[in-house]
Every structure is written in C-alpha cells, then in structure tokens.
Design a protein around this motif. Structure first.
Motif, short mmCIF file in Angstrom:
data_model
loop_
_atom_site.label_atom_id
_atom_site.label_comp_id
_atom_site.label_asym_id
_atom_site.label_seq_id
_atom_site.Cartn_x
_atom_site.Cartn_y
_atom_site.Cartn_z
N ARG A 122 0.84 -1.20 0.00
CA ARG A 122 0.00 0.00 0.00
C ARG A 122 0.87 1.25 0.00
O ARG A 122 0.58 2.23 -0.70
N THR A 126 4.00 5.88 -5.36
CA THR A 126 4.02 5.90 -6.82
C THR A 126 2.98 6.87 -7.37
O THR A 126 3.24 7.60 -8.32
N GLU A 127 1.80 6.89 -6.73
CA GLU A 127 0.72 7.74 -7.22
C GLU A 127 0.82 9.19 -6.75
O GLU A 127 0.59 10.11 -7.52
N TYR A 128 1.17 9.41 -5.49
CA TYR A 128 1.12 10.76 -4.91
C TYR A 128 2.49 11.35 -4.56
O TYR A 128 2.59 12.55 -4.33
N SER A 168 10.86 10.63 -3.06
CA SER A 168 10.34 11.42 -4.17
C SER A 168 10.94 12.81 -4.29
O SER A 168 11.05 13.34 -5.40
N VAL A 222 2.18 1.86 -3.49
CA VAL A 222 1.13 2.40 -4.36
C VAL A 222 0.95 3.90 -4.09
O VAL A 222 0.90 4.70 -5.02
N HIS A 223 0.85 4.28 -2.83
CA HIS A 223 0.67 5.70 -2.49
C HIS A 223 1.84 6.54 -2.97
O HIS A 223 1.64 7.63 -3.54
N ASN A 277 -0.26 16.14 4.65
CA ASN A 277 -0.52 16.22 3.20
C ASN A 277 -0.34 17.64 2.69
O ASN A 277 0.20 17.86 1.60
N SER A 335 3.26 8.75 1.31
CA SER A 335 2.15 8.11 1.99
C SER A 335 2.12 8.63 3.42
O SER A 335 3.18 9.00 3.95
#
Length: 182
Positions: free
Chosen positions: A28, A34-36, A61, A31-32, A82, A39
């Motif tokens: 998970r 990679t996408e955003y 990142s 995925v976070h 965030n 996490s």
C-alpha cells in the motif's frame, strides 16, 4: 563541491530480493508513493497513549526529510502532513528550526530534527521502507491556541506533554506516555 544527498536505498529503488514477500502495508505504501509521491501512516490512539501520523516517501520522491506529528487527531494530522507534502512537492522542503504559518487550523507549525533513537519505535514503517536508519526525519510541532509551542514558557504541563520532544534523545526525554513506546 557538495556530494549532495545520499542515494535512496528504499524498497522501490533497490532490489533486496524480497519483493515477492512484501506485506500489505509495504505494498500500500508503494502504491501511495508511486501515485502521490508520499504516503501518510496513521497510528491511532490506544490504551498506551495518544496517536500520531508520519510520512513515508518524501525522501524518496523529493529528497526532503520525512515528517511526523504527534498528540492530535490523527485525521487532522494527516491533512496537515498532506498540506506540507504538497508544499514540498512544489519545491518548499522544511528545515530544522523553521516555522510555517497557517498549516494547522490557521496556526503555525515548527520543525525539529528527530533524534535517531526514536526512529524504530515511532517511525517503524519508514525504517522498514528505507531499510536504513538514520534517515532524515523532522517532527512537526503544533502550538496551543495562544500560538505557544510546548517548549515555550507560558504553556501548561498537560500541553507540554501532549507531544513528544523527539529532538531529545530517548534518554533525555522526560518519562511519560511517549517514552512507554520505547
């Protein structure tokens, strides 16, 4: 000439030979990130003490320190992290000692470098993701309604204890709800 930050040794950047055995948390997190780009991990309050939230992926990142917040509502802390993550992605990484206005309910936050002695008990998911310690982590401290941070004169004892002082080594930290996590 500066060598720059060390290379990322996370489970995305380096094959440790165990990718087929990663647990749901690691998958998970991947995925976070990679996408955003990061996490946010939420640790709910329980019988042992208050909750907290921290990031994984800001170093991977953006080569920015990971961030952690403690003692508030986990969902509010998630939103704050965030918000800060978006600022970092826009080229504004935080630094030790810096304060930023209007991050949490219109109040400022302050950043303090976390002592590595706290990494495993408080940031275990980040340590597992990066497979190394120490990595750069900043505590995001929040003030009381009067705008005073826990270490400032004029704050009451319950507020001073509402957030850990992770810039101190675990041996220097006053015993209490946060040191029980060690």
């Amino acid at each position: 000439m500066s060598a720059g930050p060390p290379p990322c040794r996370c489970i995305l950047c380096h094959d440790y030979g165990d990718r087929d055995r990663l647990d749901t948390f690691a998958l998970r997190t991947i995925v976070h990130i990679t996408e955003y780009g990061w996490s946010v991990v939420l640790v709910e309050a329980d019988e042992r003490g208050p909750g907290w939230a921290y990031t994984i992926g800001l170093w991977h990142s953006h080569r920015s320190p990971e961030l952690g917040m403690f003692g508030g509502d986990v969902f509010e802390m998630e939103e704050c992290l965030n918000t800060l993550g978006r600022q970092i992605a826009a080229g504004r990484p935080p630094a030790d000692g810096e304060r930023r206005p209007d991050v949490m309910r219109g109040l400022p936050v302050a950043f303090r470098t976390v002592d590595p002695g706290w990494y495993t008990p408080m940031f275990g998911g980040a340590v597992a993701f990066y497979r190394r310690s120490p990595l750069p982590i900043l505590q995001v401290a929040w003030p009381n309604p009067d705008g005073l941070f826990p270490w400032q004169p004029g704050t009451d004892l319950p507020f001073r204890r509402s957030q850990p002082w992770l810039w101190l080594s675990p041996r220097q930290h006053p015993p209490g709800v946060w040191t029980r996590r060690l």
